[in-house]
Scaffold this motif. Sequence first.
Motif, PDB file in Angstrom:
ATOM      1  N   SER A   3       0.857  -1.183   0.000  1.00 37.28           N
ATOM      2  CA  SER A   3       0.000   0.000   0.000  1.00 37.28           C
ATOM      3  C   SER A   3       0.894   1.233   0.000  1.00 37.28           C
ATOM      4  CB  SER A   3      -0.912  -0.017   1.225  1.00 37.28           C
ATOM      5  OG  SER A   3      -0.156  -0.287   2.389  1.00 37.28           O
ATOM      6  N   ILE A   4       0.585   2.130  -0.919  1.00 41.56           N
ATOM      7  CA  ILE A   4       1.481   3.258  -1.208  1.00 41.56           C
ATOM      8  C   ILE A   4       0.688   4.558  -1.239  1.00 41.56           C
ATOM      9  CG2 ILE A   4       2.991   4.264  -2.989  1.00 41.56           C
ATOM     10  CD1 ILE A   4       3.221   1.202  -4.011  1.00 41.56           C
ATOM     11  N   ALA A   5       1.191   5.578  -0.547  1.00 48.07           N
ATOM     12  CA  ALA A   5       0.636   6.925  -0.704  1.00 48.07           C
ATOM     13  C   ALA A   5       1.593   7.722  -1.569  1.00 48.07           C
ATOM     14  CB  ALA A   5       0.465   7.607   0.649  1.00 48.07           C
ATOM     15  N   VAL A   6       1.084   8.305  -2.636  1.00 46.68           N
ATOM     16  CA  VAL A   6       1.900   9.170  -3.483  1.00 46.68           C
ATOM     17  C   VAL A   6       1.690  10.591  -2.963  1.00 46.68           C
ATOM     18  CG1 VAL A   6       2.375   9.933  -5.838  1.00 46.68           C
ATOM     19  CG2 VAL A   6       1.616   7.579  -5.404  1.00 46.68           C
ATOM     20  N   MET A   7       2.727  11.105  -2.337  1.00 45.16           N
ATOM     21  CA  MET A   7       2.552  12.288  -1.504  1.00 45.16           C
ATOM     22  C   MET A   7       3.613  13.352  -1.757  1.00 45.16           C
ATOM     23  SD  MET A   7       3.189  12.260   2.556  1.00 45.16           S
ATOM     24  CE  MET A   7       3.257  13.757   3.512  1.00 45.16           C
ATOM     25  N   ASN A   8       3.169  14.586  -1.779  1.00 43.83           N
ATOM     26  CA  ASN A   8       4.028  15.769  -1.734  1.00 43.83           C
ATOM     27  C   ASN A   8       3.068  16.938  -1.574  1.00 43.83           C
ATOM     28  OD1 ASN A   8       5.735  17.974  -2.191  1.00 43.83           O
ATOM     29  ND2 ASN A   8       6.997  16.843  -3.647  1.00 43.83           N
ATOM     30  N   SER A  18       1.728  10.067 -11.801  1.00 40.75           N
ATOM     31  CA  SER A  18       2.454   8.864 -11.384  1.00 40.75           C
ATOM     32  C   SER A  18       1.517   7.827 -10.780  1.00 40.75           C
ATOM     33  CB  SER A  18       3.545   9.240 -10.379  1.00 40.75           C
ATOM     34  OG  SER A  18       4.458  10.115 -11.005  1.00 40.75           O
ATOM     35  N   THR A  19       0.550   8.270  -9.984  1.00 37.61           N
ATOM     36  CA  THR A  19      -0.417   7.331  -9.398  1.00 37.61           C
ATOM     37  C   THR A  19      -1.122   6.557 -10.499  1.00 37.61           C
ATOM     38  OG1 THR A  19      -0.834   8.810  -7.530  1.00 37.61           O
ATOM     39  CG2 THR A  19      -2.511   7.144  -7.992  1.00 37.61           C
ATOM     40  N   ILE A 120      -2.434  -1.079  -3.320  1.00 37.39           N
ATOM     41  CA  ILE A 120      -3.356   0.039  -3.112  1.00 37.39           C
ATOM     42  C   ILE A 120      -2.523   1.300  -3.248  1.00 37.39           C
ATOM     43  CG2 ILE A 120      -4.721   1.246  -1.357  1.00 37.39           C
ATOM     44  CD1 ILE A 120      -6.011  -1.278  -0.728  1.00 37.39           C
ATOM     45  N   ILE A 121      -2.949   2.192  -4.122  1.00 40.22           N
ATOM     46  CA  ILE A 121      -2.168   3.410  -4.360  1.00 40.22           C
ATOM     47  C   ILE A 121      -3.068   4.627  -4.148  1.00 40.22           C
ATOM     48  CG2 ILE A 121      -0.641   4.629  -5.954  1.00 40.22           C
ATOM     49  CD1 ILE A 121      -0.156   2.049  -7.431  1.00 40.22           C
ATOM     50  N   ALA A 122      -2.701   5.456  -3.182  1.00 39.81           N
ATOM     51  CA  ALA A 122      -3.513   6.625  -2.864  1.00 39.81           C
ATOM     52  C   ALA A 122      -2.870   7.878  -3.445  1.00 39.81           C
ATOM     53  CB  ALA A 122      -3.657   6.764  -1.347  1.00 39.81           C
ATOM     54  N   ASP A 123      -3.660   8.627  -4.190  1.00 38.63           N
ATOM     55  CA  ASP A 123      -3.197   9.908  -4.743  1.00 38.63           C
ATOM     56  C   ASP A 123      -3.565  11.003  -3.753  1.00 38.63           C
ATOM     57  OD1 ASP A 123      -2.187  11.778  -6.543  1.00 38.63           O
ATOM     58  OD2 ASP A 123      -4.103  12.007  -7.594  1.00 38.63           O
ATOM     59  N   CYS A 124      -2.565  11.618  -3.141  1.00 34.35           N
ATOM     60  CA  CYS A 124      -2.818  12.610  -2.095  1.00 34.35           C
ATOM     61  C   CYS A 124      -3.023  14.005  -2.682  1.00 34.35           C
ATOM     62  CB  CYS A 124      -1.646  12.663  -1.123  1.00 34.35           C
ATOM     63  SG  CYS A 124      -1.445  11.159  -0.166  1.00 34.35           S
ATOM     64  N   PRO A 125      -3.774  14.834  -1.951  1.00 33.68           N
ATOM     65  CA  PRO A 125      -3.922  16.229  -2.369  1.00 33.68           C
ATOM     66  C   PRO A 125      -2.649  17.011  -2.026  1.00 33.68           C
ATOM     67  CG  PRO A 125      -5.049  15.882  -0.287  1.00 33.68           C
ATOM     68  CD  PRO A 125      -4.522  14.536  -0.719  1.00 33.68           C
TER      69      PRO A 125
END
Length: 272
Positions: A3-8, A18-19, A120-125
Motif C-alpha cells: 500500500s502506497i501513498a503518493v505524496m508531496n 504517477s499514481t 493500493i495506491i492513494a493519490d494525495c492532495p
Amino acid sequence: MRSIAVMNQKGGVGKTTSTVNLAAALAAAGKKVCVIDLDPQAHASLHLGVSVRDGQPSVYDVLTGEAMFPEVRQQIDTNLWLLPAHLDLAAAEVELASEVGREVILRDKLAQDDQQFDYIIADCPPSLGVLTINALTMVREVFLPLQPHFLALHGLSKLLKTIEIVSKRLNKNLRLSGVLFCMYDSGTRLAAEVSSDVTAFFQGDQALGIAANAKAFETRIRRNIRLAEAPSFGQSIFQYAPQSPGADDYRNLAAEVLKMAVAEMPQLRRAA
Ligand code: ADP
Ligand code: MG
C-alpha cells in the motif's frame, strides 16, 4: 499487499500522473490494483475516465458517512479499480475537524474490506491535512514525486516530519520507500545537480529514520507532452500513447517497483 501513498504537499510535481500510470502499468503486469483518489480536484478519477455525478457515492462518503469501500469502488479495466473523488471532498476537511478518530477512517474501512489487492495506491492532495493523514495511516509506503528544480528540497523537512509523526503516533509501519523524479529534463545540468542534492539529502543526517531505506528510483520520468495530454482523454498513457517515452518510463518504473527487494523494506519483511 503493498500500500502506497503518493505524496508531496506541493502541487504540480507529478503525483496524479504517477499514481494513475504506475497503477495502470502494474495492472497490465497482472497485479490487482486499487487507486484511491484523495484529492478534491479529482484529477486521478478524471484521468481514469471517471467523473462522479452529484449524489453518486465517492471517497467523501467513505470519509464522512457510512459508505464502505465496495459501494464506492469502480472497476476501470482488467485488474484496475478506483475509489473516485468528487469536488465535495474539499468539505471533508472541515466536516471532520471535530470528529474523534478522523485520522484513521480509511485505515479502519480498508481493514473491513474483503476484496484483496496486490497494490493500493492513494493519490494525495497538495496539502498535509486530514486527507493526506488518512492516506498515511492506511499505507505502509510513501512514494515522493519530485520535480528537479531548484526548490525541490524546499518543504521536504516538513513533509518528512509529518511522515515521522504519523509513523510514531498512528502507524509504526510507515516508511518513505521511494523518491521519483518527474518531468525530468535529461541532459540539463540543473536536473543532474538537483537529483544529486536530493540523493545526498536522503543519505545525510536530516533524513529521519522513516526515510532510512528510501530509494531514489533509477527510472526518471522524462518530460513528455503525451503524459500531459492523456488526462483530458480520460486515458492512461498506455491507452493514449503506448509507444511514447512517457509510457516507456512508467513501464520501467513499474518494473522497478515490482522488483523492490523485500530487504529494502524491513517493515514489509516483518509483516510477511
Ligand atoms: P500533481 O498531482 O502533483 O499536482 P500532476 O501529476 O497533476 O501533479 O502533474 C502536473 C501537470 O504536469 C499536469 O498537467 C500533468 O499532466 C503534467 N505532467 C506530469 N508529469 C509530466 C511529464 N513527465 N511530462 C509532461 N507533463 C507532465
Ligand atoms: Mg494531483
